[in-house]
Design a protein around this motif. Structure first.
Motif, PDB file in Angstrom:
ATOM      1  N   TYR A  56     -13.687  78.887 -24.122  1.00  0.00           N
ATOM      2  CA  TYR A  56     -13.883  78.177 -22.853  1.00  0.00           C
ATOM      3  C   TYR A  56     -15.152  78.671 -22.158  1.00  0.00           C
ATOM      4  CZ  TYR A  56      -8.871  77.800 -23.701  1.00  0.00           C
ATOM      5  OH  TYR A  56      -7.656  77.587 -24.278  1.00  0.00           O
ATOM      6  N   GLU A  58     -16.262  78.591 -18.259  1.00  0.00           N
ATOM      7  CA  GLU A  58     -15.708  78.231 -16.963  1.00  0.00           C
ATOM      8  C   GLU A  58     -16.542  78.812 -15.824  1.00  0.00           C
ATOM      9  OE1 GLU A  58     -10.994  77.731 -17.985  1.00  0.00           O
ATOM     10  OE2 GLU A  58     -11.651  79.712 -17.318  1.00  0.00           O
ATOM     11  N   GLY A  81     -14.551  73.698 -16.075  1.00  0.00           N
ATOM     12  CA  GLY A  81     -14.665  74.273 -17.406  1.00  0.00           C
ATOM     13  C   GLY A  81     -14.993  73.281 -18.491  1.00  0.00           C
ATOM     14  N   TYR A  83     -14.024  73.028 -22.699  1.00  0.00           N
ATOM     15  CA  TYR A  83     -13.195  73.526 -23.802  1.00  0.00           C
ATOM     16  C   TYR A  83     -14.077  73.546 -25.053  1.00  0.00           C
ATOM     17  CZ  TYR A  83      -8.819  73.762 -26.583  1.00  0.00           C
ATOM     18  OH  TYR A  83      -7.787  74.120 -27.432  1.00  0.00           O
ATOM     19  N   ALA A  93     -10.327  71.203 -29.581  1.00  0.00           N
ATOM     20  CA  ALA A  93     -11.468  71.237 -28.667  1.00  0.00           C
ATOM     21  C   ALA A  93     -12.568  70.326 -29.196  1.00  0.00           C
ATOM     22  CB  ALA A  93     -11.994  72.664 -28.540  1.00  0.00           C
TER      23      ALA A  93
END
Length: 130
Positions: A56, A58, A81, A83, A93
């Motif tokens: 991730y 973020e 965020g 993925y 993802a």
């Protein structure tokens, strides 16, 4: 002031500074992640953050830090965020973006964060990345 420590911790998070985050927490940290097991100790926290950084990207926006009784804090923020890499047991993802309201409860003792409890709506995240 302990709230400065909380702001520094989240600043390190936003900078992707995993060492800076680790420097803010105690060796015996209790890290309660949303819908997961409690991770105990700085080493487990560092390993968790390395995994998260792989999966991730973020940024936490609109951070508000609230103080309560001595050593007790709450933080509210919005997670923006992406993925990046499929995480175990979660959807595939594909670079999906998401925005989630989230919060945390933190305890500070002797200038270090000793407990972090994080909450967000997992069902909302799953809907956004599906």
């Amino acid at each position: 002031m302990s709230s400065d420590l909380i702001v520094r911790y989240y600043g390190a998070f936003n900078a992707g500074d995993l060492d800076g985050m680790a420097a803010c927490v105690s060796e015996d940290l209790a890290h309660h992640v949303n819908e997961g097991q409690v991770r105990r100790g700085r080493a487990a926290f560092v390993a968790f953050n390395a995994h998260m950084a792989r999966c991730y990207r973020e940024e936490l926006r609109d951070l508000a830090v609230l103080s309560g009784p001595p050593g007790r804090f709450a933080a509210e923020f919005t997670v923006h965020g992406t993925y990046l890499r499929t995480d175990d047991g979660l959807p595939e993802a594909r670079g999906q973006s998401y925005v989630l309201p989230a919060g945390a409860f933190l305890t500070v003792a002797e200038g270090e964060i000793t407990r972090i409890v994080t909450y967000y709506n997992l069902a909302d995240w799953l809907r956004q990345v599906a």
